[in-house]
Design a protein around this motif. Structure first.
Motif, short mmCIF file in Angstrom:
data_model
loop_
_atom_site.label_atom_id
_atom_site.label_comp_id
_atom_site.label_asym_id
_atom_site.label_seq_id
_atom_site.Cartn_x
_atom_site.Cartn_y
_atom_site.Cartn_z
N SER A 220 4.47 -4.17 -10.96
CA SER A 220 4.93 -3.34 -9.85
C SER A 220 4.08 -1.74 -10.37
CB SER A 220 6.29 -3.00 -9.85
OG SER A 220 6.73 -2.28 -10.92
N THR A 222 5.39 0.95 -10.59
CA THR A 222 6.19 1.59 -11.80
C THR A 222 5.97 1.16 -13.46
OG1 THR A 222 8.12 1.89 -10.36
CG2 THR A 222 8.60 2.33 -12.78
N SER A 287 -3.31 3.41 -1.24
CA SER A 287 -2.82 3.75 0.31
C SER A 287 -4.11 4.62 1.01
CB SER A 287 -1.48 4.66 0.36
OG SER A 287 -1.37 4.87 1.93
N GLY A 296 4.83 6.66 -5.17
CA GLY A 296 6.18 6.32 -4.99
C GLY A 296 6.57 5.57 -3.88
N GLN A 297 7.95 5.34 -3.27
CA GLN A 297 8.23 4.64 -2.11
C GLN A 297 7.52 5.23 -0.70
OE1 GLN A 297 12.46 4.15 -1.86
NE2 GLN A 297 12.21 2.50 -3.22
N LYS A 298 7.35 6.66 -0.90
CA LYS A 298 6.49 7.17 0.28
C LYS A 298 5.10 7.43 -0.48
CE LYS A 298 10.36 9.31 2.54
NZ LYS A 298 11.09 10.76 2.67
N PRO A 299 4.15 6.89 0.29
CA PRO A 299 2.75 7.04 -0.37
C PRO A 299 2.31 8.20 -0.86
CG PRO A 299 2.82 5.66 1.63
CD PRO A 299 4.12 6.07 1.58
N LYS A 301 4.14 10.72 -1.80
CA LYS A 301 5.02 11.36 -3.05
C LYS A 301 4.81 10.53 -4.05
CE LYS A 301 7.46 14.34 -0.61
NZ LYS A 301 7.56 15.77 -0.78
N LEU A 303 5.72 8.92 -7.96
CA LEU A 303 7.05 8.20 -8.79
C LEU A 303 7.96 9.38 -9.28
CD1 LEU A 303 5.46 5.19 -10.39
CD2 LEU A 303 6.91 5.15 -8.67
N THR A 307 12.38 7.04 -12.24
CA THR A 307 11.91 5.69 -11.71
C THR A 307 11.28 4.79 -13.19
OG1 THR A 307 11.53 6.45 -9.72
CG2 THR A 307 10.64 4.24 -10.40
#
Length: 383
Positions: A220, A222, A287, A296-299, A301, A303, A307
């Motif tokens: 992953s 992370t 991305s 992070g979950q939003k490209p 932003k 991590l 996390t």
């Protein structure tokens, strides 16, 4: 009543398949010779499952065995898979530990580590767990092994815990256990080990190679970020904010701009082959809308620090993310001949002495390049 009877079976002469009903079939090879088969439907597929030979299984027993197979299929149990599991010979913990040791020692370059790995289990685990089947070992039994040394020999206890977990995880992968090592319950069953100082909780460098193997079992963003952090000895914020534009692909250098460094100065990080490999693996998460290496979950932003910490909590490793920098520093001091200044520059620490800081004109880049290559080699060659 079925179509067959004991008397009728004795009178059968012609080879062939004779149905008793409800899927039970006698496959006759000749007078008094043959075997029983039951036909069932499972997961939409027809299966013929052997029950045994005619001379060892009478009609009544064959009907009972066929009934049990049908009951399993109706209950959603795969009869063939269940039979395969029952044929597996589950080893004792001692036998499993020796098998794990034999499989992995070829990859361990350090002969001392090869011996220590099995010796610690022989000393502390085998007396209580050695004769138990790996399928039966649960948290309380592991806790009883660790309790006597948990406070008296904390580092040894952590190593024993990790190695017991490795044996049980191997057993799970081999199909000898229904679950992975039950390590979660141990954190509630053992007292907190006191810290010797106020520093961030760090992992002993001797435990790091095995931890990295566990970390790599899943992929992953992370986990890759955490692996990159360990291999570069960088701070969490530096890694989480890392951008592709900071990477010199040709020279394998990561140039962290001054505005992202604690000391406010640009920092060059030599990338070992292992660290560069992390970048290759994380590239598939890249991305088109962001330059972040570890989004992070939003490209757009990065991590969050929590996390990364969450990975350690899920893996039940009682250390902090920042503590891996201490792990690296301890390794430098105890396992290498590099001067302390070289390790301090690798960690991007400022020089407290202003006079010394004014006269230092080098960042020891070539020495750090060799040191980080050796660090990576240690991380993956000493498991």
């Amino acid at each position: 009543m079925g179509n067959l009877s004991a008397l009728k079976i004795k009178s059968l002469k012609e080879p062939g398949r004779y149905s008793d009903g409800e899927g039970l079939i006698l496959d006759l090879k000749g007078p008094g010779r043959g075997h029983w088969v039951v036909r069932v439907q499972y997961a939409g597929k027809r299966r013929d499952i052997g029950l045994g030979s005619l001379d060892s299984l009478g009609l009544a027993d064959a009907r009972a065995a066929a009934g049990e197979i049908r009951r399993q299929a109706r209950s959603g149990i795969d009869p063939l898979a269940k039979r395969r599991r029952e044929k597996v010979v589950v080893p004792t913990f001692e036998d499993a530990a020796k098998a794990v040791h034999a499989e992995h020692q070829a990859a361990w370059k350090n002969g001392k580590h090869q011996a220590q790995w099995i010796n610690t289990l022989e000393t502390y685990a085998f007396p209580k767990l050695g004769s138990q089947l790996v399928s039966e070992i649960e948290g309380p039994a592991i806790r009883d092994v660790l309790a006597p040394i948990w406070l008296a020999k904390p580092e040894t206890a952590r190593r024993v815990r990790q190695r017991i977990g490795a044996v049980l995880d191997w057993s799970y992968a081999k199909g000898y256990r229904a679950s992975e090592a039950p390590m979660r319950s141990l954190s509630r069953g053992l007292p907190r080990q006191p810290r010797k100082d106020g520093h961030f909780a760090a992992m002993p460098f001797s435990d790091l190679p095995a931890f990295l193997l566990r970390l790599r079992q899943r992929s992953s963003v992370t986990r890759l970020a955490l692996e990159f952090l360990i291999l570069t000895a960088a701070r969490s914020g530096e890694v989480r904010g890392a951008r592709w534009s900071e990477i010199d692909q040709a020279e394998k250098i990561w140039r962290i701009p001054a505005e992202r460094m604690k000391a406010g100065k640009e920092h060059r990080v030599p990338l070992s082959d292992a660290a560069f490999d992390v970048l290759k693996r994380v590239a598939r998460f890249k991305s088109d809308f962001s330059d972040l290496i570890f989004p992070g979950q939003k490209p757009k932003k990065p991590l969050s620090d929590m996390t990364l910490l969450k990975v350690l909590q899920v893996m039940e490793v009682p250390v902090t993310v920042h503590g891996f920098r201490s792990t690296f520093r301890d390794w430098c001091a105890e396992e290498t001949q590099y001067a302390g200044e070289v390790a301090e520059v690798a960690l991007a620490h400022t020089i407290p002495n202003k006079v010394e800081a004014a006269y230092r004109r080098t960042d020891f880049f070539e020495k750090r390049k060799m040191m980080m290559a050796e660090w990576a080699k240690y991380c993956f060659d000493c498991v």
